[in-house]
Design an enzyme around this catalytic site. Sequence first.
Site, PDB file in Angstrom:
ATOM      1  N   GLY A 211      -1.172   1.769  -5.427  1.00 39.77           N
ATOM      2  CA  GLY A 211      -1.770   0.542  -4.885  1.00 39.77           C
ATOM      3  C   GLY A 211      -1.177   0.198  -3.544  1.00 39.77           C
ATOM      4  O   GLY A 211      -0.569   1.044  -2.894  1.00 39.77           O
ATOM      5  N   ASN A 212      -1.369  -1.036  -3.103  1.00 37.68           N
ATOM      6  CA  ASN A 212      -0.761  -1.481  -1.848  1.00 37.68           C
ATOM      7  C   ASN A 212      -0.468  -2.975  -1.934  1.00 37.68           C
ATOM      8  O   ASN A 212      -0.743  -3.614  -2.942  1.00 37.68           O
ATOM      9  CB  ASN A 212      -1.646  -1.119  -0.648  1.00 37.68           C
ATOM     10  CG  ASN A 212      -2.998  -1.795  -0.735  1.00 37.68           C
ATOM     11  OD1 ASN A 212      -3.101  -3.008  -0.661  1.00 37.68           O
ATOM     12  ND2 ASN A 212      -4.050  -0.985  -0.925  1.00 37.68           N
TER      13      ASN A 212
END
Length: 403
Positions: A211-212
Amino acid sequence: MEPILKGKHIVLGITGGIAAYKSVTLLRLLVKAGAEVQVVITPSGKEFITPVTLAALSGKPVVSEFFTANTGEWHSHVDLGLWADLMVIAPATASTIGKMANGIADNMLVTTYLSAKEHVMIAPAMDLDMMAHPSTVRNLATLESYGVEIIEPAAGELASHLIGKGRMEEPENIFTRIEKYFLRRCDLKGKKVAITAGPTYEKLDPVRFIGNYSSGKMGFALAEECASRGAEVTLICGPVSIAVSDPNIVRIDVESAEEMLAAARKPFTEADFGIFAAAVADYRPESMAEHKLKREGAEDMTLRLVRNPDIAATLAAEKRDSQVFVGFALETDNEHENALKKLRKKNLDMVVLNSLQDKGAGFGTDTNKVSILSKDGTEKSFPLKSKRAVATDIVNEICVTDI
Ligand code: PMT
C-alpha cells in the site's frame, strides 16, 4: 447575463483604521451591483465611520455587538456565517488579522469570520512597520493557509505621512476582486463529478498488502468542494479512515487498483468532470496466497509483481470533448518534466503537481502545495494551503477551462 453580484449575500467587515472611510465607497458599489450587504463593524471601527451612514447605504441595521443593549436581542454570528456567500473585511487592521489567525473570538466580527462557511477576503491596512512586522507577516501567512484571500495593500503615503506599503487597496479594485471571485466560483448545480481518492491495497495474503501513505484527505476535500457547489459527486476511494457527511456525495469503497477501475468506469463515463486524486499502486502481487505466508525456512523471499491498470490513462482514453479530466502528479524529483509527461501520456486536461520536496505537501497532511499545469501550456503555482483551500483552487481552474 444577470449581474454576477445580484442577490449575493456579502458580509462587509469593517475594523478600526482610517481606511474605513473607503469602505463606504465599497459598500455603495456592492449595493449598486445588486448585492445584499450586511455590515459588521468592530467597536473601534465605529470611531472612524458611523453605523448610521453604513445602515443607510446598506439598508440594514449595522451589527457590532453580540446583543442590542436595550432590547437584549442576540445577534447570531453563526446565522451570519451561514448566510454569507462571501465575507470581505476591509480595512483589516493588524489587530483583527492577529485575532483571526489565532481564533481570538472577542468581538462580533471575528466570531462571524470563525463561523463563515464560504470564502473570506481581507484588505489589510496599516502603517508600513506594522505591515512588515514578523507577527503580521506570520498571521497573514496563517490566514492564507486557511484559504483566506489577501488583497495586498498598495504602497504610497500612509496616514502617518510615512511612505510605504500599507494603504488599503482602492474600493474599486476590491469590488473587481469580488466580482471576479463570483465569476470564477462557478456553480456546479446539475454537474456530475467523479473522483478517485486514497490509496489502493494490493493483497499478498489474507493479512498483508502492498500500500502507500495516502490518507484520502485531498480527494475528500475535492469531493466536499464540488458537493458544496451543488455537484452530484461519486467518490471512489481506497481504504481510508475518513467519513463524508455531504448527502451529494456517493461513496464507493474499494481496496485494490483493479476494484477501483471497475468501480470508476461508470461514474467517470457519465461525469462532466473527473479527478484522479488516488495514489494507485502501479504493481500488485502476481497472485494472492490463500493462507498467511509462513516465515519458516527461507532467509529471503522474492515477490513477483505484475502491472496494475492505469486508471486515469484507461478512462481518459475514452474521454469525450465535453469532459474535463484532471490528474495528480506526486513527484520527488524532476517535478515539472514528470508532471507534463503524465499530462500528455494520460490524455488529461490538467495535472495537479504536488512534490514531496515541499514541507506540508503530499501524503497525510492537512495541507498541500500545488502547481496546476494545463494542456494549453499555462501553469499556476499556489502557496501552502489547507487541502480544502487547494480543492477550491483546483475546482476554480476546472470551471474556467474552455471545453
Ligand atoms: O490522500 P492524501 O494523504 O491527502 O494525499 C494526497 C495525494 C498525495 C495522494 C494526492 O495529492 C496525489 O498526489 N495523488 C496522486 C498520487 C499518485 O499516485 O501520483 P502518480 O504521479 O503516481 O500518478 C499520476 C496520476 O495517475 C494520478 O492522478 C493517479 O491517481 C493516476 N494513476 C496512477 C497510477 C495508476 N495505476 N492509476 C492511476 O489512475
